[in-house]
Design a protein around this motif. Structure first.
Motif, PDB file in Angstrom:
ATOM      1  N   ARG A 108      10.030  -2.215  -5.306  1.00 49.62           N
ATOM      2  CA  ARG A 108       9.698  -3.541  -4.785  1.00 49.62           C
ATOM      3  C   ARG A 108       8.221  -3.673  -4.426  1.00 49.62           C
ATOM      4  NH1 ARG A 108      14.582  -2.060  -2.518  1.00 49.62           N
ATOM      5  NH2 ARG A 108      16.295  -3.508  -2.903  1.00 49.62           N
ATOM      6  N   ARG A 109       7.405  -2.763  -4.901  1.00 45.62           N
ATOM      7  CA  ARG A 109       5.982  -2.832  -4.538  1.00 45.62           C
ATOM      8  C   ARG A 109       5.370  -4.170  -4.926  1.00 45.62           C
ATOM      9  NH1 ARG A 109       4.247   2.918  -6.934  1.00 45.62           N
ATOM     10  NH2 ARG A 109       5.687   2.143  -8.484  1.00 45.62           N
ATOM     11  N   LEU A 110       5.664  -4.661  -6.112  1.00 44.88           N
ATOM     12  CA  LEU A 110       5.122  -5.941  -6.553  1.00 44.88           C
ATOM     13  C   LEU A 110       5.651  -7.080  -5.677  1.00 44.88           C
ATOM     14  CD1 LEU A 110       3.385  -7.498  -8.562  1.00 44.88           C
ATOM     15  CD2 LEU A 110       5.368  -7.616 -10.078  1.00 44.88           C
ATOM     16  N   ALA A 111       6.936  -7.050  -5.336  1.00 46.57           N
ATOM     17  CA  ALA A 111       7.524  -8.086  -4.477  1.00 46.57           C
ATOM     18  C   ALA A 111       6.875  -8.100  -3.097  1.00 46.57           C
ATOM     19  CB  ALA A 111       9.038  -7.887  -4.352  1.00 46.57           C
ATOM     20  N   MET A 112       6.433  -6.947  -2.627  1.00 43.98           N
ATOM     21  CA  MET A 112       5.768  -6.861  -1.327  1.00 43.98           C
ATOM     22  C   MET A 112       4.288  -7.212  -1.443  1.00 43.98           C
ATOM     23  SD  MET A 112       5.914  -6.279   1.921  1.00 43.98           S
ATOM     24  CE  MET A 112       7.168  -5.246   2.627  1.00 43.98           C
ATOM     25  N   GLY A 113       3.767  -7.241  -2.669  1.00 38.67           N
ATOM     26  CA  GLY A 113       2.352  -7.516  -2.876  1.00 38.67           C
ATOM     27  C   GLY A 113       1.504  -6.258  -2.892  1.00 38.67           C
ATOM     28  N   LEU A 114       2.149  -5.108  -3.009  1.00 42.79           N
ATOM     29  CA  LEU A 114       1.444  -3.829  -3.008  1.00 42.79           C
ATOM     30  C   LEU A 114       0.972  -3.465  -4.409  1.00 42.79           C
ATOM     31  CD1 LEU A 114       3.852  -1.873  -0.659  1.00 42.79           C
ATOM     32  CD2 LEU A 114       1.533  -2.659  -0.115  1.00 42.79           C
ATOM     33  N   ARG A 115      -0.111  -2.713  -4.458  1.00 45.84           N
ATOM     34  CA  ARG A 115      -0.610  -2.226  -5.742  1.00 45.84           C
ATOM     35  C   ARG A 115       0.392  -1.231  -6.326  1.00 45.84           C
ATOM     36  NH1 ARG A 115      -5.000  -1.580  -2.334  1.00 45.84           N
ATOM     37  NH2 ARG A 115      -4.606   0.656  -2.367  1.00 45.84           N
ATOM     38  N   GLU A 116       0.364  -1.122  -7.616  1.00 45.39           N
ATOM     39  CA  GLU A 116       1.279  -0.223  -8.314  1.00 45.39           C
ATOM     40  C   GLU A 116       1.026   1.241  -7.979  1.00 45.39           C
ATOM     41  OE1 GLU A 116       2.309   0.828 -12.900  1.00 45.39           O
ATOM     42  OE2 GLU A 116       1.991  -1.288 -12.416  1.00 45.39           O
ATOM     43  N   ASP A 117      -0.203   1.576  -7.575  1.00 49.48           N
ATOM     44  CA  ASP A 117      -0.515   2.966  -7.285  1.00 49.48           C
ATOM     45  C   ASP A 117      -0.140   3.412  -5.868  1.00 49.48           C
ATOM     46  OD1 ASP A 117      -2.495   1.495  -5.980  1.00 49.48           O
ATOM     47  OD2 ASP A 117      -4.117   2.865  -6.523  1.00 49.48           O
ATOM     48  N   VAL A 118       0.433   2.489  -5.065  1.00 49.40           N
ATOM     49  CA  VAL A 118       0.918   2.886  -3.735  1.00 49.40           C
ATOM     50  C   VAL A 118       2.128   3.796  -3.930  1.00 49.40           C
ATOM     51  CG1 VAL A 118       2.010   2.059  -1.603  1.00 49.40           C
ATOM     52  CG2 VAL A 118       0.072   0.806  -2.580  1.00 49.40           C
ATOM     53  N   PRO A 119       2.090   5.019  -3.382  1.00 47.25           N
ATOM     54  CA  PRO A 119       3.195   5.943  -3.596  1.00 47.25           C
ATOM     55  C   PRO A 119       4.495   5.449  -2.964  1.00 47.25           C
ATOM     56  CG  PRO A 119       1.534   6.920  -2.145  1.00 47.25           C
ATOM     57  CD  PRO A 119       1.037   5.579  -2.539  1.00 47.25           C
ATOM     58  N   HIS A 120       5.582   5.774  -3.664  1.00 46.54           N
ATOM     59  CA  HIS A 120       6.892   5.465  -3.097  1.00 46.54           C
ATOM     60  C   HIS A 120       7.814   6.642  -3.305  1.00 46.54           C
ATOM     61  CE1 HIS A 120       9.183   4.143  -6.832  1.00 46.54           C
ATOM     62  NE2 HIS A 120       7.950   4.234  -7.269  1.00 46.54           N
ATOM     63  N   LEU A 121       8.671   6.803  -2.322  1.00 40.57           N
ATOM     64  CA  LEU A 121       9.556   7.955  -2.268  1.00 40.57           C
ATOM     65  C   LEU A 121      10.992   7.460  -2.190  1.00 40.57           C
ATOM     66  CD1 LEU A 121       9.854  11.057  -1.823  1.00 40.57           C
ATOM     67  CD2 LEU A 121       9.609  10.590   0.625  1.00 40.57           C
ATOM     68  N   ALA A 122      11.815   7.889  -3.132  1.00 38.29           N
ATOM     69  CA  ALA A 122      13.240   7.545  -3.081  1.00 38.29           C
ATOM     70  C   ALA A 122      13.900   8.376  -1.985  1.00 38.29           C
ATOM     71  CB  ALA A 122      13.896   7.807  -4.425  1.00 38.29           C
ATOM     72  N   ILE A 123      14.646   7.706  -1.114  1.00 39.29           N
ATOM     73  CA  ILE A 123      15.328   8.438  -0.042  1.00 39.29           C
ATOM     74  C   ILE A 123      16.824   8.192  -0.095  1.00 39.29           C
ATOM     75  CG2 ILE A 123      13.361   8.507   1.489  1.00 39.29           C
ATOM     76  CD1 ILE A 123      14.641   6.126   2.992  1.00 39.29           C
TER      77      ILE A 123
END
Length: 123
Positions: A108-123
């Motif tokens: 959901r990075r795009l939906a939040m307005g975050l850049r694609e390179d912001v790391p995300h971790l599946a939990i």
């Protein structure tokens, strides 16, 4: 624990801390992550619900922008929460470190307005 926010108050000191960004609707799920971290001594600042005034919104933005790290519990509710989104995007604007926690493997990075390179971790 229904009143966990009374026991686990947001950190208000001057030492480095992380800002845990989440929507009020996700509080029960976030509690399972946030409370054990605080019990281990992690300094965590968070806010829930809408800001009651423009002064409170500004205080929240300043507090979130002062965090050493922003951790976002990234759900549909967080993307729809204007205050949470605003705080996170202010931190991105000022190039503050951000990590997204992804509880359901939906990016959901795009939906939040975050850049694609912001790391995300599946939990």
């Amino acid at each position: 624990m229904k009143n966990w926010k009374k026991k686990y108050l947001p950190y208000e000191g001057k030492e480095p801390y992380l800002y845990f960004a989440f929507a009020e609707d996700d509080s029960a799920k976030v509690r399972k992550i946030l409370c054990p971290l605080m019990e281990r001594g992690c300094r965590i600042w968070y806010c829930c619900g809408p800001a009651g005034s423009s002064a409170e919104l500004l205080r929240r933005q300043e507090r979130s922008a002062s965090a050493a790290l922003t951790v976002v519990y990234l759900t549909d509710a967080a993307c729809a929460d204007k205050d949470t989104k605003s705080n996170v995007l202010v931190n991105q604007k000022f190039v503050r470190p951000i990590l997204c926690l992804n509880p359901d493997e939906t990016d959901r990075r795009l939906a939040m307005g975050l850049r694609e390179d912001v790391p995300h971790l599946a939990i």
